[in-house]
Design a protein around this motif. Sequence first.
Motif, PDB file in Angstrom:
ATOM      1  N   LEU A  35      34.364  65.380  83.766  1.00  0.00           N
ATOM      2  CA  LEU A  35      34.731  66.592  82.803  1.00  0.00           C
ATOM      3  C   LEU A  35      33.561  67.789  83.026  1.00  0.00           C
ATOM      4  O   LEU A  35      33.857  68.913  83.040  1.00  0.00           O
ATOM      5  CB  LEU A  35      35.154  66.463  81.572  1.00  0.00           C
ATOM      6  N   GLU A  36      32.191  67.287  82.719  1.00  0.00           N
ATOM      7  CA  GLU A  36      31.218  68.041  82.672  1.00  0.00           C
ATOM      8  C   GLU A  36      31.027  68.683  84.166  1.00  0.00           C
ATOM      9  O   GLU A  36      30.637  69.945  84.347  1.00  0.00           O
ATOM     10  CB  GLU A  36      29.928  67.528  82.272  1.00  0.00           C
ATOM     11  N   GLY A  37      31.061  67.916  85.023  1.00  0.00           N
ATOM     12  CA  GLY A  37      30.867  68.325  86.521  1.00  0.00           C
ATOM     13  C   GLY A  37      32.081  69.363  86.723  1.00  0.00           C
ATOM     14  O   GLY A  37      31.916  70.322  87.475  1.00  0.00           O
ATOM     15  N   PHE A  38      33.461  68.983  86.631  1.00  0.00           N
ATOM     16  CA  PHE A  38      34.204  69.940  86.650  1.00  0.00           C
ATOM     17  C   PHE A  38      33.977  71.356  86.284  1.00  0.00           C
ATOM     18  O   PHE A  38      34.161  72.391  86.749  1.00  0.00           O
ATOM     19  CB  PHE A  38      35.599  69.424  86.179  1.00  0.00           C
ATOM     20  N   MET A  44      30.332  78.143  87.863  1.00  0.00           N
ATOM     21  CA  MET A  44      29.864  78.721  88.994  1.00  0.00           C
ATOM     22  C   MET A  44      30.713  79.468  89.714  1.00  0.00           C
ATOM     23  O   MET A  44      30.177  80.860  90.076  1.00  0.00           O
ATOM     24  CB  MET A  44      29.192  77.412  89.705  1.00  0.00           C
ATOM     25  N   GLN A  45      31.902  79.091  89.905  1.00  0.00           N
ATOM     26  CA  GLN A  45      32.894  79.955  90.590  1.00  0.00           C
ATOM     27  C   GLN A  45      33.060  81.091  89.869  1.00  0.00           C
ATOM     28  O   GLN A  45      33.133  82.032  90.351  1.00  0.00           O
ATOM     29  CB  GLN A  45      34.344  78.951  90.743  1.00  0.00           C
ATOM     30  N   GLN A  46      33.307  81.018  88.699  1.00  0.00           N
ATOM     31  CA  GLN A  46      33.729  82.224  87.587  1.00  0.00           C
ATOM     32  C   GLN A  46      32.438  83.297  87.667  1.00  0.00           C
ATOM     33  O   GLN A  46      32.636  84.594  87.825  1.00  0.00           O
ATOM     34  CB  GLN A  46      33.875  81.694  86.231  1.00  0.00           C
ATOM     35  N   GLN A  47      31.306  82.801  87.569  1.00  0.00           N
ATOM     36  CA  GLN A  47      30.083  83.458  87.956  1.00  0.00           C
ATOM     37  C   GLN A  47      29.906  84.303  89.421  1.00  0.00           C
ATOM     38  O   GLN A  47      29.703  85.502  89.410  1.00  0.00           O
ATOM     39  CB  GLN A  47      28.915  82.771  87.840  1.00  0.00           C
ATOM     40  N   ALA A  48      30.483  83.502  90.277  1.00  0.00           N
ATOM     41  CA  ALA A  48      30.588  83.867  91.586  1.00  0.00           C
ATOM     42  C   ALA A  48      31.446  85.236  91.760  1.00  0.00           C
ATOM     43  O   ALA A  48      31.521  86.184  92.354  1.00  0.00           O
ATOM     44  CB  ALA A  48      30.593  82.977  92.617  1.00  0.00           C
ATOM     45  N   VAL A  75      29.190  75.236  97.567  1.00  0.00           N
ATOM     46  CA  VAL A  75      28.495  74.038  97.998  1.00  0.00           C
ATOM     47  C   VAL A  75      28.770  73.083  96.546  1.00  0.00           C
ATOM     48  O   VAL A  75      29.077  71.911  96.981  1.00  0.00           O
ATOM     49  CB  VAL A  75      26.889  74.092  97.817  1.00  0.00           C
ATOM     50  N   GLU A  76      28.805  73.478  95.354  1.00  0.00           N
ATOM     51  CA  GLU A  76      29.335  72.695  94.383  1.00  0.00           C
ATOM     52  C   GLU A  76      30.580  72.217  94.372  1.00  0.00           C
ATOM     53  O   GLU A  76      30.985  71.129  94.103  1.00  0.00           O
ATOM     54  CB  GLU A  76      29.052  73.565  93.049  1.00  0.00           C
ATOM     55  N   PHE A  77      31.533  73.166  94.854  1.00  0.00           N
ATOM     56  CA  PHE A  77      32.981  72.850  94.785  1.00  0.00           C
ATOM     57  C   PHE A  77      33.229  71.777  96.010  1.00  0.00           C
ATOM     58  O   PHE A  77      33.877  70.804  95.803  1.00  0.00           O
ATOM     59  CB  PHE A  77      33.620  73.954  95.273  1.00  0.00           C
ATOM     60  N   LYS A  78      32.555  71.792  97.227  1.00  0.00           N
ATOM     61  CA  LYS A  78      32.572  70.915  98.360  1.00  0.00           C
ATOM     62  C   LYS A  78      31.994  69.487  97.832  1.00  0.00           C
ATOM     63  O   LYS A  78      32.704  68.440  98.133  1.00  0.00           O
ATOM     64  CB  LYS A  78      31.924  71.346  99.195  1.00  0.00           C
ATOM     65  N   LEU A  79      30.765  69.554  97.077  1.00  0.00           N
ATOM     66  CA  LEU A  79      30.385  68.322  96.569  1.00  0.00           C
ATOM     67  C   LEU A  79      31.156  67.491  95.500  1.00  0.00           C
ATOM     68  O   LEU A  79      31.655  66.306  95.669  1.00  0.00           O
ATOM     69  CB  LEU A  79      29.143  68.480  95.728  1.00  0.00           C
ATOM     70  N   MET A  80      32.191  68.269  94.679  1.00  0.00           N
ATOM     71  CA  MET A  80      33.052  68.006  93.858  1.00  0.00           C
ATOM     72  C   MET A  80      34.092  67.234  94.596  1.00  0.00           C
ATOM     73  O   MET A  80      34.822  66.184  94.114  1.00  0.00           O
ATOM     74  CB  MET A  80      33.364  68.740  92.628  1.00  0.00           C
ATOM     75  N   MET A  81      34.496  67.919  95.583  1.00  0.00           N
ATOM     76  CA  MET A  81      35.870  67.468  96.364  1.00  0.00           C
ATOM     77  C   MET A  81      35.318  66.003  96.973  1.00  0.00           C
ATOM     78  O   MET A  81      36.261  65.194  97.140  1.00  0.00           O
ATOM     79  CB  MET A  81      36.340  68.309  97.310  1.00  0.00           C
TER      80      MET A  81
END
Length: 99
Positions: A35-38, A44-48, A75-81
């Motif tokens: 949950l913390e990772g999500f 980060m996506q909202q900041q972008a 990169v964070e999104f791809k890592l989480m995926m």
Amino acid sequence: MKAIHNISPQTILPSQLTRPAGTATTNESFANLFLEGFSRVNEMQQQADRAVEQLQTGGDVNPSEVLIAVQKADVEFKLMMQVRNKMLQAYQEIKDIRI
């Protein structure tokens, strides 16, 4: 030559590798870590998105900083995926085990 004495091996736990020095360890559940990772990826996506919006509306923002924010979010999104995919793969393998 003299032998080296009084050297004891030190055990480094995985939690010590990922936490900054001086922080206290807590009993975090596996679900809380995800949950913390999500939430971190979402933030980060909202900041972008905000940075891109400011750039498009003529705000005072550096284009290189916008690009960096977008790339970090990607990169964070791809890592989480990838983590999600590995977890699903492990679940499938466990589910397929015959007892």
